[in-house]
Design a protein around this motif. Sequence first.
Motif, PDB file in Angstrom:
ATOM      1  N   GLU A  60      -3.207 -26.827 -46.374  1.00 48.38           N
ATOM      2  CA  GLU A  60      -4.431 -26.494 -45.652  1.00 48.38           C
ATOM      3  C   GLU A  60      -5.621 -26.755 -46.561  1.00 48.38           C
ATOM      4  O   GLU A  60      -5.497 -26.685 -47.791  1.00 48.38           O
ATOM      5  CB  GLU A  60      -4.426 -25.026 -45.228  1.00 48.38           C
ATOM      6  N   ALA A  66      -7.026 -21.267 -43.141  1.00 46.69           N
ATOM      7  CA  ALA A  66      -5.728 -21.123 -43.787  1.00 46.69           C
ATOM      8  C   ALA A  66      -5.260 -19.675 -43.856  1.00 46.69           C
ATOM      9  O   ALA A  66      -4.091 -19.372 -43.591  1.00 46.69           O
ATOM     10  CB  ALA A  66      -5.779 -21.722 -45.190  1.00 46.69           C
ATOM     11  N   LYS A  67      -6.159 -18.766 -44.215  1.00 49.85           N
ATOM     12  CA  LYS A  67      -5.706 -17.382 -44.380  1.00 49.85           C
ATOM     13  C   LYS A  67      -5.279 -16.781 -43.042  1.00 49.85           C
ATOM     14  O   LYS A  67      -4.292 -16.029 -42.968  1.00 49.85           O
ATOM     15  CB  LYS A  67      -6.776 -16.527 -45.055  1.00 49.85           C
ATOM     16  N   ALA A  70      -1.902 -18.474 -42.122  1.00 46.36           N
ATOM     17  CA  ALA A  70      -0.797 -17.966 -42.942  1.00 46.36           C
ATOM     18  C   ALA A  70      -0.323 -16.607 -42.436  1.00 46.36           C
ATOM     19  O   ALA A  70       0.881 -16.331 -42.375  1.00 46.36           O
ATOM     20  CB  ALA A  70      -1.227 -17.880 -44.401  1.00 46.36           C
ATOM     21  N   ARG A  74       3.353 -15.929 -40.885  1.00 41.94           N
ATOM     22  CA  ARG A  74       4.179 -14.883 -41.489  1.00 41.94           C
ATOM     23  C   ARG A  74       4.629 -13.882 -40.439  1.00 41.94           C
ATOM     24  O   ARG A  74       5.793 -13.448 -40.429  1.00 41.94           O
ATOM     25  CB  ARG A  74       3.394 -14.188 -42.603  1.00 41.94           C
ATOM     26  N   TRP A  82       2.789 -22.449 -49.124  1.00 38.85           N
ATOM     27  CA  TRP A  82       1.438 -22.842 -48.751  1.00 38.85           C
ATOM     28  C   TRP A  82       0.727 -23.528 -49.909  1.00 38.85           C
ATOM     29  O   TRP A  82       0.633 -22.981 -51.004  1.00 38.85           O
ATOM     30  CB  TRP A  82       0.616 -21.624 -48.305  1.00 38.85           C
ATOM     31  N   TYR A  99      -2.800 -15.805 -50.498  1.00 37.97           N
ATOM     32  CA  TYR A  99      -1.771 -16.400 -49.637  1.00 37.97           C
ATOM     33  C   TYR A  99      -1.227 -17.724 -50.153  1.00 37.97           C
ATOM     34  O   TYR A  99      -0.115 -18.117 -49.789  1.00 37.97           O
ATOM     35  CB  TYR A  99      -2.311 -16.618 -48.207  1.00 37.97           C
TER      36      TYR A  99
END
Length: 233
Positions: A60, A66-67, A70, A74, A82, A99
């Motif tokens: 990413e 991205a966060k 993720a 999850r 990642w 992350y």
Amino acid sequence: MTQRRAQLAANLDQVQGRIARAAASAGRDPAEITLVAVTKTYPASDVVLLAELGVTDVGENKDQEAKAKAAEVRAAGAVPRWHFVGQLQRNKARSVARYADVVESVDSERLASALDKAAQDLRDAPLDVLVQVSLDGDPSRGGAAADLAATVEAVAGAPGLRMCGVMAVAPAGWDPERAFERLAGIAQQVRADHPEATVVSAGMSGDLEAAILHGATHVRIGTSLLGMRNLLR
């Protein structure tokens, strides 16, 4: 979802075939080469499907996207590795360190220091890092150039970071073979001082063959794997 899974499976088969043929041409074992699926702008559901299809590494390039992705992945029970592959501002270091398993785009001593502090504060183990190399010295695309050696030493000396290797993007207008041959030479120089820095992240959808020929251990594939976004929506 079934249709999307079939599409991703077919694309993955084609990409893996390209990697295998490129490795064979270079006299290399394709098992040495890790596919990083670059899923920027694509939904978390695609990441989950790719994980089900055996893809272990995901890239990413924007922290905000991205966060959130993720966390969603999850929650769905998938646990890819990642990679943060985009240009990173120091004020995002703490967020990314929460992350990311790998940060591929460290290109300055100051960024290395910020990530080191974040990793020591937030993680139980060092954060894997690649130093991004600027092959043409253009600062707009990120990457260390004149300060490359200092950046490498900053990462290698940081207790919160693990110096794993180098990353680069072939500059626009360059022959990819020229770019990746240059990167291979730089990677060799880095390994001479840091034998643990064995990763060479290079090559994308359009030039993965040239990257593999010149020693890439990781290729970052988006379009060839996930398709053109405007055709999917």
